[in-house]
Enzyme design. Sequence first.
Site, mmCIF file in Angstrom:
data_model
loop_
_atom_site.group_PDB
_atom_site.id
_atom_site.type_symbol
_atom_site.label_atom_id
_atom_site.label_comp_id
_atom_site.label_asym_id
_atom_site.label_seq_id
_atom_site.Cartn_x
_atom_site.Cartn_y
_atom_site.Cartn_z
ATOM 1 N N LYS A 31 44.635 47.571 43.934
ATOM 2 C CA LYS A 31 45.121 47.168 45.260
ATOM 3 C C LYS A 31 43.917 46.893 46.153
ATOM 4 O O LYS A 31 42.917 47.613 46.103
ATOM 5 C CB LYS A 31 45.956 48.301 45.871
ATOM 6 C CG LYS A 31 46.617 47.938 47.190
ATOM 7 C CD LYS A 31 47.845 47.091 46.979
ATOM 8 C CE LYS A 31 48.591 46.835 48.284
ATOM 9 N NZ LYS A 31 47.894 45.912 49.190
ATOM 10 N N LEU B 212 48.323 45.503 54.105
ATOM 11 C CA LEU B 212 47.235 46.149 53.359
ATOM 12 C C LEU B 212 47.390 47.667 53.179
ATOM 13 O O LEU B 212 46.443 48.429 53.401
ATOM 14 C CB LEU B 212 45.880 45.865 54.030
ATOM 15 C CG LEU B 212 45.274 44.497 53.778
ATOM 16 C CD1 LEU B 212 44.003 44.326 54.614
ATOM 17 C CD2 LEU B 212 44.964 44.279 52.309
ATOM 18 N N ASN C 131 38.679 39.948 48.839
ATOM 19 C CA ASN C 131 39.914 39.285 49.250
ATOM 20 C C ASN C 131 39.711 38.619 50.614
ATOM 21 O O ASN C 131 39.672 39.299 51.638
ATOM 22 C CB ASN C 131 41.052 40.306 49.304
ATOM 23 C CG ASN C 131 42.405 39.670 49.496
ATOM 24 O OD1 ASN C 131 42.499 38.517 49.890
ATOM 25 N ND2 ASN C 131 43.456 40.423 49.218
ATOM 26 N N CYS D 17 43.994 37.641 53.516
ATOM 27 C CA CYS D 17 44.975 38.646 53.920
ATOM 28 C C CYS D 17 45.786 38.102 55.086
ATOM 29 O O CYS D 17 45.400 38.268 56.250
ATOM 30 C CB CYS D 17 44.275 39.945 54.315
ATOM 31 S SG CYS D 17 43.428 40.722 52.931
ATOM 32 N N VAL E 140 46.262 31.458 43.896
ATOM 33 C CA VAL E 140 46.177 31.650 45.334
ATOM 34 C C VAL E 140 46.894 32.937 45.697
ATOM 35 O O VAL E 140 47.695 33.458 44.919
ATOM 36 C CB VAL E 140 46.867 30.498 46.101
ATOM 37 C CG1 VAL E 140 46.135 29.186 45.940
ATOM 38 C CG2 VAL E 140 48.337 30.338 45.701
#
Length: 311
Positions: free
Chosen positions: A45, A73, A128, A131, A193
């Site tokens: 994660k 998140l 990442n 977000c 993506v």
Amino acid sequence: MPSLRTQIAGFSFDNCLMNAAGVACMTVEELEEVRQSAAGSFVTKTATLEARAGNPEPRYRDVPLGSINSMGLPNQGIDYYLDYLLSLQESQPERTFFLSLVGMSPDETHTLLKKVQNSGFKGITELNLSCPNVPGKPQIAYDFETTERILGEAFGYFDKPLGIKLPPYFDIVHFDQAAEVFNRHPLKFVNCVNSIGNGMYIEDESVVIRPKNGFGGIGGEYIKPTALANVHAFYQRLNPSIQIIGTGGVYTGRDAFEHILCGASMVQIGTALHQQGVEVFERVSLGLKAIMAKKGYEKLEDFKGKLKYLG
């Protein structure tokens, strides 16, 4: 039997399939399920510096052609995932796994990357940059100046294998501009993506998720055409040293085949994994091998990136 072996950043994987960050990866228990499945690897994660509870529920919903979410998140914090990965290196040194992370600010991102750099982690790091579900925060990858600055600063000290998770781009000029930025840095991969940001799903007269008054990231079958376009656009534009991980709309062997045909070296499964569990890896693997066998392909390189155009 056709082989699904692949390589990313010089590491070998027996299977090109894995989970997408955000699915089946919040806890060690979930990651262990993926590790023990037919998947070739897993990604954790996306971690922040401290643990986060995420957005209020309901924040995820399965919908007819996929999913909508605004998770915010939620994660256990970088140390939780790093400690687990370091323990795996001791017990299973022959396998390689991915650590996903992002800071809530550029400074925090560098704090996270420096923590990984100074650790004993020998796997692959994914930054990442996509977000879309944190209220008040734009997606970094849509801001090319900020992306350039973060990558330039990061590679001043980070020398472990690093790739980036991207949101979808929708304009040809943005593919060109993004690729120009990425090609200036020693990235190992781009992941195309993440969900398509700020969609909405309505039942009766109401939205179906609570955060952001119902706006959320769209995943699943809805996004496969967009994902394939992004995979192929970057396959055409990036330095050969920057590989591509394809993510979006993978439910079947045919879906995975199309991602590889567009140029992906590895394929991640998100919504389908959430809906069907880790058995999806075995089913998609068998479907992909069946297509390869029918076409006479023995390995992924036989068709990777060889998408045909109409003359």
